[in-house]
Design a protein around this motif. Structure first.
Motif, short mmCIF file in Angstrom:
data_model
loop_
_atom_site.label_atom_id
_atom_site.label_comp_id
_atom_site.label_asym_id
_atom_site.label_seq_id
_atom_site.Cartn_x
_atom_site.Cartn_y
_atom_site.Cartn_z
N ILE A 1 35.54 76.39 68.68
CA ILE A 1 36.42 75.29 68.05
C ILE A 1 36.92 75.48 66.58
O ILE A 1 36.08 75.76 65.93
CB ILE A 1 35.57 73.92 68.06
N ASP A 2 38.31 75.83 66.58
CA ASP A 2 38.85 75.72 65.51
C ASP A 2 39.20 74.32 64.65
O ASP A 2 40.14 73.89 65.46
CB ASP A 2 39.90 76.76 65.42
N VAL A 3 38.61 73.92 63.69
CA VAL A 3 38.94 72.67 63.00
C VAL A 3 40.20 73.16 61.88
O VAL A 3 39.86 73.57 60.89
CB VAL A 3 37.66 71.93 62.48
N LEU B 1 39.61 74.38 58.48
CA LEU B 1 38.69 73.72 57.89
C LEU B 1 37.30 74.23 58.22
O LEU B 1 36.43 74.31 57.30
CB LEU B 1 38.91 72.27 57.87
N ASP B 2 37.10 74.46 59.43
CA ASP B 2 35.98 75.14 59.81
C ASP B 2 36.02 75.71 61.40
O ASP B 2 36.85 75.39 62.04
CB ASP B 2 34.82 73.82 59.73
N THR B 3 34.98 76.55 61.59
CA THR B 3 35.02 77.09 62.97
C THR B 3 33.36 76.69 63.43
O THR B 3 32.72 77.26 62.83
CB THR B 3 35.11 78.57 63.17
N VAL B 4 33.43 76.21 64.71
CA VAL B 4 31.91 75.94 65.23
C VAL B 4 32.09 76.30 66.56
O VAL B 4 33.08 76.36 67.29
CB VAL B 4 31.76 74.42 65.03
N ALA C 1 29.22 69.45 67.48
CA ALA C 1 29.22 68.63 66.22
C ALA C 1 29.76 69.28 64.96
O ALA C 1 29.54 70.70 64.94
CB ALA C 1 28.09 68.13 65.84
N VAL C 2 30.79 68.70 64.25
CA VAL C 2 31.04 69.38 62.87
C VAL C 2 31.34 68.21 61.81
O VAL C 2 31.60 67.04 62.02
CB VAL C 2 32.64 69.80 63.33
N THR C 3 31.02 68.69 60.80
CA THR C 3 31.11 67.85 59.61
C THR C 3 32.07 68.34 58.75
O THR C 3 32.32 69.44 58.35
CB THR C 3 29.80 67.86 58.71
N ILE C 4 33.22 67.40 58.27
CA ILE C 4 34.37 67.75 57.54
C ILE C 4 34.28 67.17 56.15
O ILE C 4 34.69 66.07 56.03
CB ILE C 4 35.63 67.27 58.28
N PRO C 5 34.31 68.07 55.21
CA PRO C 5 34.56 67.40 53.60
C PRO C 5 35.84 66.89 53.59
O PRO C 5 36.71 67.74 53.70
CB PRO C 5 34.01 68.77 52.78
N LEU C 6 35.99 65.76 52.93
CA LEU C 6 37.36 65.39 52.64
C LEU C 6 37.13 64.25 51.71
O LEU C 6 36.37 63.36 51.66
CB LEU C 6 38.00 64.88 53.93
N SER C 7 38.12 64.07 50.83
CA SER C 7 38.37 63.08 49.90
C SER C 7 39.33 61.77 50.26
O SER C 7 39.35 60.95 49.71
CB SER C 7 38.90 63.68 48.50
N GLU C 8 40.01 62.11 51.31
CA GLU C 8 41.14 61.13 51.66
C GLU C 8 41.47 61.23 52.99
O GLU C 8 40.95 62.39 53.77
CB GLU C 8 42.28 61.18 50.65
N SER D 1 40.89 74.56 70.89
CA SER D 1 39.87 75.33 71.35
C SER D 1 40.62 76.12 72.67
O SER D 1 41.58 75.61 72.93
CB SER D 1 38.61 74.83 71.91
N GLY D 2 40.18 77.18 73.34
CA GLY D 2 40.85 77.21 74.63
C GLY D 2 40.41 76.23 75.77
O GLY D 2 40.93 76.44 76.67
N PHE D 3 39.78 75.33 75.40
CA PHE D 3 39.32 74.36 76.29
C PHE D 3 40.55 72.97 76.06
O PHE D 3 40.50 72.73 77.16
CB PHE D 3 37.86 73.80 75.97
N ASP D 4 40.67 72.64 74.98
CA ASP D 4 41.42 71.60 74.74
C ASP D 4 42.05 71.72 73.35
O ASP D 4 41.42 72.50 72.68
CB ASP D 4 40.76 70.12 74.99
N PHE D 5 43.27 70.68 73.22
CA PHE D 5 43.63 70.51 72.04
C PHE D 5 43.78 68.94 71.50
O PHE D 5 44.55 68.25 72.28
CB PHE D 5 45.19 71.20 72.11
N ASN D 6 43.00 68.85 70.53
CA ASN D 6 43.15 67.20 70.11
C ASN D 6 43.20 67.13 68.67
O ASN D 6 42.79 67.56 67.59
CB ASN D 6 41.54 66.76 70.46
N LYS D 7 44.41 66.14 68.61
CA LYS D 7 44.84 65.62 67.07
C LYS D 7 44.15 64.52 66.72
O LYS D 7 44.24 63.51 67.66
CB LYS D 7 46.31 65.54 67.20
#
Length: 473
Positions: free
Chosen positions: A45-47, A62-65, A74-81, A89-95
């Motif tokens: 999964i490419d975030v 942002l991350d690859t898991v 599960a993925v943790t995404i650092p962000l300020s806003e 992923s090759g499985f699905d595309f989710n926005k």
């Protein structure tokens, strides 16, 4: 009294301490977890920071898991806003639009048409609203209606979508409400300005377009440009609208058009960061059309103007790659297979002008061009100096062969370069969408990497005649 005063002091101190702790523990991350239902192995999964990307093919990761073998991730995404991200992923595309403190869980499968129904956790209401809006304004649905129903059905769905946004507005942050507003402006513009053309060209549904409404929606997109910062759909719409303005200002001279495009973006009331993104997006789109020499001074100006831009390296890499396949450069000697399984090389056709049509049996617009292509081939049927080369990128070769068998009137040189957008031809010529048309001159050099379509008629004939007159300059 002294005891009471001390007690009040302790309460006050505790309140201040709690406030400080609250300030210190302000969320700085978002958590996304879920399951790819039906996965039989680990899923990569490419975030991606999607709202700030220049295009789908220039990702900002942002991350690859990896999920586990059952698809749990599960993925943790650092962000300020808040920001628009994509889990690709090759499985699905989710926005998803995420904000600090979110903890969203969802389940999805690898079938694009299947709606996501399992969504939970803090911040998941945003995702649910977004999914509901996507189901209401699903353009695939409108192809099932006749011409008399399309506009009224769209108006009904758009009204329902707007009512939904108005009803949930008090429950969401200003950032997410701004994101939703931008999305609705973009959807309305797409319908008024582009979707009617799609229905006419590829679905044979001819609807009289309200030109005044289309013009008004263009104005709305420009007037609200600032809220499009961070919204990938809006940014792309804004870029193409600015390019359209530039085209109308000068249809003949590419440098003048790029100059005008830059002027349009510079005139917008938007942040410096968003201006950098839109300029880079526009320049990249001009590069994708083979305008390498024309772009060079504009890119130099961009680097001087924005020396710290996040997009500089991407633009430099893209320029280098496009220069290698610009007009006058030797054409890559791509390899493919003819229907009998014989290996074909593009260099086999050196000495001929080659009109390359990159297509696939699953590509509706590609097939829609075929009747027009027959007329072009008929125009040159007595000319032995030109070859019409059809390169299918179908992964399933049997479908390609079946199509050829069922369409014996489909004349021209037929080869298959399987792999879809990982095929030899698409990688060699940086093809990111089909149909795509390329002209190679008699010396085996590139004449045009973005040639006219068969449906352009006389424009394509004029371009091919120039190629037949001599090699690219």
């Amino acid at each position: 009294m002294k005891r009471s005063t001390s007690y009040l002091f302790l309460l006050l101190a505790a309140s201040v301490f709690a406030a400080c702790r609250t300030e210190k523990t302000k969320p700085t991350v978002a958590y996304i977890s879920g399951q790819y239902v039906g996965a039989e192995d680990s899923v990569l999964i490419d975030v991606r920071d999607y709202g700030k990307e220049l295009s789908y093919n220039t990702p900002i990761s942002l991350d690859t898991v990896f999920s586990d073998t059952l698809g749990n991730f599960a993925v943790t995404i650092p962000l300020s806003e808040g920001k628009e991200i994509v889990l690709n992923s090759g499985f699905d595309f989710n926005k998803i639009f995420v904000e600090p403190g979110d903890s969203i869980y969802f389940e999805t499968d690898n079938k694009h048409e299947t709606p996501i129904e399992v969504v939970s956790g803090r911040g998941s209401d945003k995702f649910k609203v977004f999914l509901k809006l996507r189901s209401l304004i699903n353009y695939g649905d409108f192809t099932d209606f006749d011409s008399a129903q399309v506009v009224s059905e769209y108006d009904r769905r758009f009204g329902e979508s707007q009512a939904l946004i108005d009803s949930v507005k008090p429950h969401f942050s200003e950032a997410f409400n701004r994101y939703l507003k931008a999305q609705m402006i973009r959807e309305k513009h797409y319908f008024e300005a582009s979707f009617f053309g799609y229905l006419k060209n590829y679905r044979n549904i001819d609807i009289q377009r309200d030109s005044a409404a289309a013009v008004q929606m263009e104005l709305d997109v420009f007037d609200n440009a600032s809220i499009g910062d961070g919204n990938s759909d809006y940014a792309m719409d804004l870029m193409y609208l600015a390019r359209s303005k530039a085209w109308k200002a000068d249809t003949a001279n590419t440098v003048n058009r790029i100059t005008h495009y830059k002027h349009v973006i510079d005139s917008l009331d938007i942040s410096k960061r968003f201006a950098q993104q839109l300029l880079a997006q526009g320049y990249l789109s001009y590069l994708n059309e083979g305008n390498v020499a024309e772009l060079e001074p504009f890119l130099t100006n961009y680097y001087e103007r924005y020396p710290d831009s996040d997009y500089n390296e991407t633009l430099k890499d893209e320029y280098r790659d496009w220069y290698a396949i610009s007009n006058g450069q030797p054409a890559p000697d791509v390899e493919a297979m003819d229907p009998d399984g014989t290996v074909f090389h593009l260099s086999d056709l050196k000495g001929k002008v080659v009109y390359i049509d990159i297509w696939a049996t699953w590509c509706g617009p590609c097939l829609g061009e075929m009747p027009h292509a027959k007329k072009i081939k008929d125009h040159y049927k007595e000319n032995n100096d030109i070859v019409f080369l059809y390169i299918s990128v179908d992964e399933n070769k049997e479908k390609w062969l079946k199509y050829l068998e069922e369409h014996p009137d489909f004349k021209g040189m037929q080869v298959n370069d399987s792999g879809n957008f990982n095929s030899n031809i698409t990688k060699a010529f940086k093809v990111r969408g089909i149909p795509r048309y390329i002209i190679i001159d008699i010396e085996g050099k590139i004449f045009s990497t973005d040639a006219q379509r068969p449906s352009s008629g006389e424009k394509l004939i004029s371009e091919l005649d120039r190629a037949l007159e001599g090699p690219a300059a």
